[in-house]
Design a protein around this motif. Structure first.
Motif, PDB file in Angstrom:
ATOM      1  N   ARG A 162       0.851  -1.198   0.000  1.00 56.67           N
ATOM      2  CA  ARG A 162       0.000   0.000   0.000  1.00 56.67           C
ATOM      3  C   ARG A 162       0.881   1.241   0.000  1.00 56.67           C
ATOM      4  O   ARG A 162       1.937   1.259   0.640  1.00 56.67           O
ATOM      5  CB  ARG A 162      -0.920   0.037   1.223  1.00 56.67           C
ATOM      6  N   VAL A 163       0.415   2.269  -0.698  1.00 58.78           N
ATOM      7  CA  VAL A 163       1.202   3.493  -0.759  1.00 58.78           C
ATOM      8  C   VAL A 163       0.255   4.676  -0.976  1.00 58.78           C
ATOM      9  O   VAL A 163      -0.803   4.542  -1.602  1.00 58.78           O
ATOM     10  CB  VAL A 163       2.246   3.405  -1.898  1.00 58.78           C
ATOM     11  N   ARG A 164       0.621   5.798  -0.416  1.00 56.98           N
ATOM     12  CA  ARG A 164      -0.111   7.024  -0.679  1.00 56.98           C
ATOM     13  C   ARG A 164       0.223   7.536  -2.075  1.00 56.98           C
ATOM     14  O   ARG A 164       1.293   7.250  -2.627  1.00 56.98           O
ATOM     15  CB  ARG A 164       0.245   8.100   0.369  1.00 56.98           C
ATOM     16  N   PHE A 165      -0.694   8.295  -2.665  1.00 52.23           N
ATOM     17  CA  PHE A 165      -0.518   8.757  -4.036  1.00 52.23           C
ATOM     18  C   PHE A 165       0.763   9.567  -4.207  1.00 52.23           C
ATOM     19  O   PHE A 165       1.458   9.437  -5.225  1.00 52.23           O
ATOM     20  CB  PHE A 165      -1.735   9.586  -4.454  1.00 52.23           C
ATOM     21  N   ASP A 166       1.113  10.367  -3.219  1.00 54.08           N
ATOM     22  CA  ASP A 166       2.299  11.214  -3.374  1.00 54.08           C
ATOM     23  C   ASP A 166       3.608  10.440  -3.281  1.00 54.08           C
ATOM     24  O   ASP A 166       4.678  11.008  -3.504  1.00 54.08           O
ATOM     25  CB  ASP A 166       2.289  12.365  -2.352  1.00 54.08           C
ATOM     26  N   ALA A 167       3.543   9.130  -2.995  1.00 49.98           N
ATOM     27  CA  ALA A 167       4.757   8.310  -2.907  1.00 49.98           C
ATOM     28  C   ALA A 167       4.896   7.345  -4.086  1.00 49.98           C
ATOM     29  O   ALA A 167       5.876   6.599  -4.151  1.00 49.98           O
ATOM     30  CB  ALA A 167       4.768   7.532  -1.596  1.00 49.98           C
ATOM     31  N   VAL A 168       3.949   7.358  -5.010  1.00 51.52           N
ATOM     32  CA  VAL A 168       3.981   6.392  -6.115  1.00 51.52           C
ATOM     33  C   VAL A 168       5.241   6.558  -6.955  1.00 51.52           C
ATOM     34  O   VAL A 168       5.891   5.567  -7.335  1.00 51.52           O
ATOM     35  CB  VAL A 168       2.728   6.525  -6.999  1.00 51.52           C
ATOM     36  N   LYS A 169       5.610   7.784  -7.274  1.00 49.74           N
ATOM     37  CA  LYS A 169       6.788   8.023  -8.103  1.00 49.74           C
ATOM     38  C   LYS A 169       8.024   7.380  -7.498  1.00 49.74           C
ATOM     39  O   LYS A 169       8.847   6.781  -8.213  1.00 49.74           O
ATOM     40  CB  LYS A 169       7.007   9.531  -8.275  1.00 49.74           C
ATOM     41  N   THR A 170       8.168   7.463  -6.187  1.00 49.30           N
ATOM     42  CA  THR A 170       9.339   6.910  -5.504  1.00 49.30           C
ATOM     43  C   THR A 170       9.287   5.392  -5.436  1.00 49.30           C
ATOM     44  O   THR A 170      10.310   4.712  -5.598  1.00 49.30           O
ATOM     45  CB  THR A 170       9.431   7.477  -4.077  1.00 49.30           C
ATOM     46  N   GLU A 171       8.106   4.842  -5.204  1.00 46.11           N
ATOM     47  CA  GLU A 171       7.973   3.411  -4.937  1.00 46.11           C
ATOM     48  C   GLU A 171       7.812   2.559  -6.191  1.00 46.11           C
ATOM     49  O   GLU A 171       8.088   1.359  -6.167  1.00 46.11           O
ATOM     50  CB  GLU A 171       6.758   3.168  -4.022  1.00 46.11           C
ATOM     51  N   PHE A 172       7.367   3.149  -7.296  1.00 47.26           N
ATOM     52  CA  PHE A 172       6.909   2.373  -8.447  1.00 47.26           C
ATOM     53  C   PHE A 172       7.977   1.429  -8.990  1.00 47.26           C
ATOM     54  O   PHE A 172       7.704   0.236  -9.217  1.00 47.26           O
ATOM     55  CB  PHE A 172       6.442   3.323  -9.557  1.00 47.26           C
ATOM     56  N   GLU A 173       9.174   1.891  -9.206  1.00 46.21           N
ATOM     57  CA  GLU A 173      10.208   1.058  -9.829  1.00 46.21           C
ATOM     58  C   GLU A 173      10.491  -0.193  -9.009  1.00 46.21           C
ATOM     59  O   GLU A 173      10.770  -1.266  -9.553  1.00 46.21           O
ATOM     60  CB  GLU A 173      11.486   1.865 -10.043  1.00 46.21           C
ATOM     61  N   GLY A 174      10.401  -0.076  -7.679  1.00 41.77           N
ATOM     62  CA  GLY A 174      10.644  -1.225  -6.815  1.00 41.77           C
ATOM     63  C   GLY A 174       9.626  -2.336  -6.998  1.00 41.77           C
ATOM     64  O   GLY A 174       9.919  -3.512  -6.703  1.00 41.77           O
ATOM     65  N   TRP A 175       8.440  -2.000  -7.480  1.00 41.60           N
ATOM     66  CA  TRP A 175       7.412  -3.017  -7.685  1.00 41.60           C
ATOM     67  C   TRP A 175       7.742  -3.940  -8.852  1.00 41.60           C
ATOM     68  O   TRP A 175       7.119  -4.997  -9.009  1.00 41.60           O
ATOM     69  CB  TRP A 175       6.050  -2.365  -7.897  1.00 41.60           C
ATOM     70  N   LEU A 176       8.712  -3.554  -9.667  1.00 34.22           N
ATOM     71  CA  LEU A 176       9.135  -4.394 -10.781  1.00 34.22           C
ATOM     72  C   LEU A 176      10.077  -5.502 -10.347  1.00 34.22           C
ATOM     73  O   LEU A 176      10.299  -6.463 -11.094  1.00 34.22           O
ATOM     74  CB  LEU A 176       9.843  -3.525 -11.844  1.00 34.22           C
TER      75      LEU A 176
END
Length: 338
Positions: free
Chosen positions: A310-324
């Motif tokens: 789970r992540v807040r919308f303002d953290a998606v840019k930071t977290e997204f690459e790690g989901w790969l």
């Protein structure tokens, strides 16, 4: 309003976009949840077919209805989702009741800007009632509907063996609805963590690692020598698709739910002697959405068990690459906006 834009493969940026105004026949929605789909991941990687940049991603959505746009039976304030495939209504597919494969279809968040923002305007006739489901559950209706549609395309019958290739979120949905249809599900993946999830959370009795040297022999043993009469690919991997053709039983059906960019080739004699059927499964229909919602309400599917991050919308840019990264164990990442 704050909007996350995929500028090019590997690059996100938050931008301020104007608040939409509803045109006649459009509904206004305040986004509350965004499920991260394989399409979003592939777009970020630059491997998604039929895709252009820059693009606002996001089509697995749950929202609060602000303006129903004249849609009968809907009221401001209710929790909704919507069918994110916008069809023309006039082409051969639409005329035959197949809007999911419209010749000029526009998928929200793929062919047009999507839901990684605060408020969106969508065709009012695409709204789907929440039926008491939570925002988390509603954001997962669309990917589950993809799986339900693939199973419907396959025509799964009670008792037959269904091999599902790929244990990502779409594959999990395929497994769920193959089980509901009465199929005996076999999960095939290269990720042991995901295979364990299939066993522990979905109750899938048979799981196989695709890297094993004797997959065909294991399948033959499980199916009493017959092999699976249904094979459904949910990987979008050319290697996985090509590798699964030999696993199909004589008289079987092979359904491609996953999508990849390259050509597919297979042995014509081997395919022909089986009198096999090869078909694709694209998007989903309102009937599939309704089937999913009924199944969740009846407790046949528990989609929130898929949510691993789970992540807040303002953290998606930071977290997204790690989901790969498979090492992070992502099943389904969910973005929260309330």
């Amino acid at each position: 309003m704050n909007t996350l834009v995929c500028l090019e493969p590997g690059q996100f940026a938050y931008q301020q976009h104007p608040h939409p105004t509803a045109q006649p026949g459009q509904a206004l929605l305040r986004i509350r949840r965004i499920g991260i789909c394989g399409t979003d991941l592939h777009a970020f990687q630059g491997t998604q077919p039929f895709f252009n940049y820059p693009r606002v991603l996001g089509h697995e959505l749950a929202a609060e209805l602000l303006d129903a746009g004249g849609a009968p039976g809907f009221a401001p304030g209710e929790a909704v989702t919507f069918i994110p495939y916008f069809n023309c209504g006039h082409c051969i597919a639409c005329r035959r009741g197949l809007p999911n494969c419209c010749a000029s279809i526009r998928v929200f968040g793929v062919h047009m800007d999507g839901g990684m923002t605060d408020v969106v305007a969508v065709p009012a006739d695409k709204l789907v009632h929440g039926e008491g489901l939570s925002y988390d559950e509603l954001a997962l209706v669309e990917p589950l509907a993809i799986g339900a549609h693939g199973v419907r395309r396959a025509g799964v019958q009670p008792g037959e063996f269904v091999l599902v290739v790929g244990a990502g979120p779409i594959g999990l949905g395929v497994m769920e609805f193959a089980r509901i249809a009465g199929g005996q599900v076999i999960a095939l993946d290269i990720n042991e963590q995901r295979l364990a999830f299939c066993q522990q959370k979905l109750g899938v009795a048979h799981t196989l690692n695709a890297l094993a040297p004797d997959v065909a022999a294991q399948l033959a043993a499980l199916t009493h020598g017959d092999m699976p009469t249904v094979v459904i690919d949910a990987t979008g991997s050319r290697q996985a698709i090509l590798g699964a053709f030999p696993y199909l039983a004589h008289g079987g059906r092979f359904v491609l739910v996953g999508l990849q960019k390259g050509d597919i080739s297979f042995s014509h004699p081997e395919f022909h002697k089986r009198e096999a059927t090869l078909m694709s499964s694209r998007n989903a229909t309102r009937a599939d959405f309704e089937h999913v919602i009924r199944s969740v309400k009846q407790g046949l599917v528990q989609p929130t068990t898929y949510i691993s991050h789970r992540v807040r919308f303002d953290a998606v840019k930071t977290e997204f690459e790690g989901w790969l990264d498979p090492a992070n164990g992502v099943i389904k990442a969910m973005v929260e906006l309330d």
